[in-house]
Design a protein around this motif. Structure first.
Motif, PDB file in Angstrom:
ATOM      1  N   ASN A  52      -3.961  -3.683  -2.609  1.00 38.97           N
ATOM      2  CA  ASN A  52      -5.366  -3.526  -2.194  1.00 38.97           C
ATOM      3  C   ASN A  52      -6.197  -4.751  -2.583  1.00 38.97           C
ATOM      4  N   LEU A  57      -9.340  -5.211   0.005  1.00 41.74           N
ATOM      5  CA  LEU A  57      -9.913  -3.855   0.125  1.00 41.74           C
ATOM      6  C   LEU A  57     -10.722  -3.513  -1.114  1.00 41.74           C
ATOM      7  N   ARG A  87      -9.523  -9.640   6.741  1.00 34.40           N
ATOM      8  CA  ARG A  87      -8.367  -8.746   6.669  1.00 34.40           C
ATOM      9  C   ARG A  87      -7.859  -8.419   8.078  1.00 34.40           C
ATOM     10  N   GLY A  88      -8.840  -8.127   8.971  1.00 38.49           N
ATOM     11  CA  GLY A  88      -8.444  -7.799  10.338  1.00 38.49           C
ATOM     12  C   GLY A  88      -7.721  -8.945  11.013  1.00 38.49           C
ATOM     13  N   MET A  93      -0.881  -4.387   7.652  1.00 40.52           N
ATOM     14  CA  MET A  93      -0.558  -3.439   6.575  1.00 40.52           C
ATOM     15  C   MET A  93       0.387  -2.359   7.073  1.00 40.52           C
ATOM     16  N   PHE A  95       2.346   1.253   5.667  1.00 44.16           N
ATOM     17  CA  PHE A  95       2.229   2.237   4.597  1.00 44.16           C
ATOM     18  C   PHE A  95       3.462   3.142   4.540  1.00 44.16           C
ATOM     19  N   ASP A  97       3.559   6.394   4.430  1.00 47.13           N
ATOM     20  CA  ASP A  97       3.491   7.527   5.357  1.00 47.13           C
ATOM     21  C   ASP A  97       2.905   7.107   6.710  1.00 47.13           C
ATOM     22  N   GLN A  99       0.613   6.248   8.466  1.00 50.33           N
ATOM     23  CA  GLN A  99      -0.826   6.229   8.742  1.00 50.33           C
ATOM     24  C   GLN A  99      -1.124   5.927  10.206  1.00 50.33           C
ATOM     25  N   LEU A 100      -0.445   6.638  11.086  1.00 48.43           N
ATOM     26  CA  LEU A 100      -0.768   6.533  12.512  1.00 48.43           C
ATOM     27  C   LEU A 100      -1.767   7.629  12.855  1.00 48.43           C
ATOM     28  N   PHE A 101      -2.399   7.487  14.007  1.00 47.38           N
ATOM     29  CA  PHE A 101      -3.259   8.568  14.509  1.00 47.38           C
ATOM     30  C   PHE A 101      -2.409   9.390  15.476  1.00 47.38           C
ATOM     31  N   LEU A 112      -5.266  -0.070  18.450  1.00 47.50           N
ATOM     32  CA  LEU A 112      -6.494   0.397  17.791  1.00 47.50           C
ATOM     33  C   LEU A 112      -7.225  -0.724  17.035  1.00 47.50           C
ATOM     34  N   PRO A 113      -6.517  -1.550  16.229  1.00 43.41           N
ATOM     35  CA  PRO A 113      -7.255  -2.613  15.507  1.00 43.41           C
ATOM     36  C   PRO A 113      -7.952  -3.585  16.455  1.00 43.41           C
ATOM     37  N   ARG A 160       1.869  -2.338  15.048  1.00 48.30           N
ATOM     38  CA  ARG A 160       0.412  -2.422  14.857  1.00 48.30           C
ATOM     39  C   ARG A 160       0.086  -3.508  13.827  1.00 48.30           C
TER      40      ARG A 160
END
Lengths: 236, 390
Positions: A52, A57, A87-88, A93, A95, A97, A99-101, A112-113, A160
């Protein structure tokens, strides 16, 4: 572009039930750009906090001479809005788990980004998203990721992460929730992606297989960075 | 930036909750326009119904009952006028026409009105839609909404429509049979449900002599406004009263307006409560999405992206709810009007005015302004705070 990482006088504390607790204490660390680095350590040793900090972050505790510098970009002096933009643009990044939608398709998750900075997503970005998914073996690009296997979900998350050709790729236990064969697949693909995209890859992982593919690796113990299996890493 | 892709995913995830919230807002927001539209349509429908009844002369008593009975054919117990009232009115002069009016009987649910041809044709100004005027005591002219054809015969029953509703046996039939000879044009008034017969037939049907030659109301059409005031002054006497139906309606409308204001206040309160509930739901929605917002920040989304996303999410539901409310209000007012029209015969036309549209837009605007609060709540937190909460 010079993308070496320089950390100086980094301390990071959090407030919890027992008061203020020091999570990280790293006097100095230098890493060359494009390196593949594995980080391991016990639970609570500060691995995720380090990631982070490295992506801006969160900021370290304020102190004289503290520095998180990627090439020419000094994160500790950037206002939050600029750090978001940095960062963008520079960091991908991944993760544990995923962290998808889950209600968006694989393509939509990857793109998405891009909606953070574009109203209408440029066609070349769409092509790149499609190519990345194809390269990572995702065929059902328009299906909701909620129906994907865990291995597929992590590969969508990887696509992503590298959409904008980031110079830094941070992965937090990317294979921890996968079975052995998927973990092997994701490890191979992550390393290949990092190499082919020319990213600096920092992976928090306990997987020996993953560490075996890294250029360098080190251990975190109660917030302190210790040299790992590779003493070539300059750690104090 | 374009938050719509993120919002699409969130909507797919929780469309049921968003829809339920929008419907609650729509229902709460429908009451106010429905009340306003109903009030306007009732006012205009009632005023239109009274057009032909300039001046009503009745026995001393309630002026409101007199208007409700004569204009709207409500079963009000109107006392009989003294003998010779019609002749007195006619003798006064300054009249285009004057007609007697008496009630009491019915065929099915259609009231019988006994009068003269002047009231049916408004002094010769309104021709029949078909057929001819009644000429003798067993002929009738029917309103446009009465299900009898010319040539049909019918036997009326005793008692008013209201009394018949209380009578389980359906009332007693008269011995007198009528034949329909003409039909009045549709007027959009309760008189479309009326069966009009010569007043003499009513007297003969109740041939006990008590009411013969007497009527409950005299409907008068003065030539000028001055004539109208003179006649009213003359007929406001010991035993009789003369009222302008418009004047009585104005009093009734005053009461209607007070009721309308009270209902509007209650409806606005309901709408404000629903908007407040939606706002609280907005805060809950933000609290439930801390993890998603932390992720967005990690992926490079700015504070602004989160703020705009939350604002669109909350204000979108509020805006859609308020506009749906306007439509639902129109549907409710139309349904209520149709029911009232069936019950009373008063044609009510429901229309959406700029007032209702602006009120709905104002409520939606308030909702959109209030949506800035959860948006601010979402974006004021740093990425670190979001990560710790997630």
């Amino acid at each position: 572009m010079d993308n070496d990482l320089h950390l100086r006088n980094i301390r990071y504390s959090v407030q919890d039930g027992s008061g203020v607790r020091r999570v990280l204490d790293i006097p100095e660390l230098d890493l060359p750009g494009g390196a593949l680095v594995g980080i391991y350590g016990d639970s609570g040793s500060g691995k995720t906090s380090l990631l982070n900090l490295l992506c801006g972050l969160v900021l370290p505790d304020p102190c004289q001479g503290c520095e998180i510098r990627w090439g020419e970009d000094e994160l500790t002096v950037m206002p939050e809005g600029r750090r978001d933009a940095w960062r963008g643009r520079h960091v991908g990044m991944i993760f544990q788990d995923f962290q998808l939608f889950p209600h968006l398709s694989a393509m939509e998750n990857v793109l998405l980004p891009a909606t953070f900075r574009h109203f209408s997503i440029p066609e070349d970005l769409r092509d790149r998203a499609r190519d990345l998914l194809r390269r990572l073996g995702i065929r059902r690009t328009e299906a909701s990721t909620g129906v994907f296997s865990r291995g597929e979900q992590q590969r969508v998350a990887m696509a992503r992460a590298v959409l904008f050709r980031p110079s830094v790729l941070l992965a937090d236990e990317p294979t921890a929730s996968l079975d052995r064969s998927n973990a092997q697949l994701v490890t191979d693909e992550l390393v290949d992606l990092a190499r082919s995209e020319g990213c600096t890859l920092l992976v928090v992982t306990h997987e020996q297989v993953m560490h075996g593919r890294m250029d360098r690796r080190f251990r975190l113990e109660r917030g302190r960075l210790l040299s790992g299996l590779d003493d070539a890493l300059k750690v104090k | 930036m374009n938050p719509f892709l993120f919002l699409r995913g969130e909507f797919r995830r929780s469309w049921g909750g968003a829809l339920a919230l929008a419907l609650v807002l729509a229902f709460a927001g429908s009451l106010s326009p429905a009340v306003s539209m109903m009030e306007r349509s009732i006012r205009s429908g009632m005023a239109q119904s009274a057009d032909a009844f300039d001046l009503l002369i009745g026995a001393k008593g309630s002026a409101v009952d007199l208007v409700l009975g004569a204009v709207y054919l409500r079963p009000e117990p109107l006392p009989l006028l003294p003998f010779g009232t019609l002749e007195n009115v006619k003798a006064h002069g300054g009249l285009r026409w004057a007609a007697p009016l008496a009630f009491g009987d019915r065929w099915r649910n259609f009231p019988l009105a006994g009068t003269s041809s002047e009231l049916v044709t408004l002094g010769g100004k309104r021709p029949l839609a078909s057929g001819r005027m009644f000429l003798n005591s067993d002929e009738a002219v029917v309103g446009a909404g009465v299900p009898l054809k010319e040539g049909d015969s019918f036997v009326p029953s005793h008692g008013s429509v209201a009394e018949a509703a209380l009578d389980e046996n359906g009332g007693r039939a008269h011995a007198h049979e009528f034949r329909v000879v003409g039909r009045m044009p549709a007027t959009g008034t309760p008189w479309d449900r009326a069966i009009v017969v010569p007043i003499e037939s009513l007297w003969s049907m109740h041939g006990n002599g008590a009411g013969e030659g007497r009527c409950s109301v005299v409907v008068a059409k003065p030539v000028t406004v001055a004539d109208a005031y003179k006649l009213r002054a003359a007929m406001n006497a010991l035993e009789t009263q003369a009222v302008f139906s418009g004047e009585v309606l104005t009093r009734l409308f005053g009461t209607l307006e007070q009721m309308h204001d009270v209902m509007l206040l209650l409806a606005s309160g309901a709408q404000a409560a629903a908007l407040a509930a939606a706002l609280v739901s907005g805060f809950f929605a933000v609290a439930m999405r801390v993890r998603a917002m932390a992720l967005l920040r990690a992926l490079g989304a700015s504070h602004g992206f989160l703020a705009v996303s939350v604002w669109l999410m909350v204000s979108g539901v509020m805006f859609v709810g308020c506009l749906l409310g306007l439509g639902l209000g129109y549907v409710m007012a139309s349904a209520a009007s149709a029911w009232i029209q069936t019950e009373t015969g008063v044609a009510l036309t429901v229309s959406l005015s700029m007032k209702e549209v602006l009120a709905a837009l104002a409520a939606a605007g308030c909702g959109c302004l209030a949506a800035f609060l959860p948006a601010w709540f979402a974006c004021r937190r740093t990425a670190g705070e979001l990560l710790r909460s997630a």
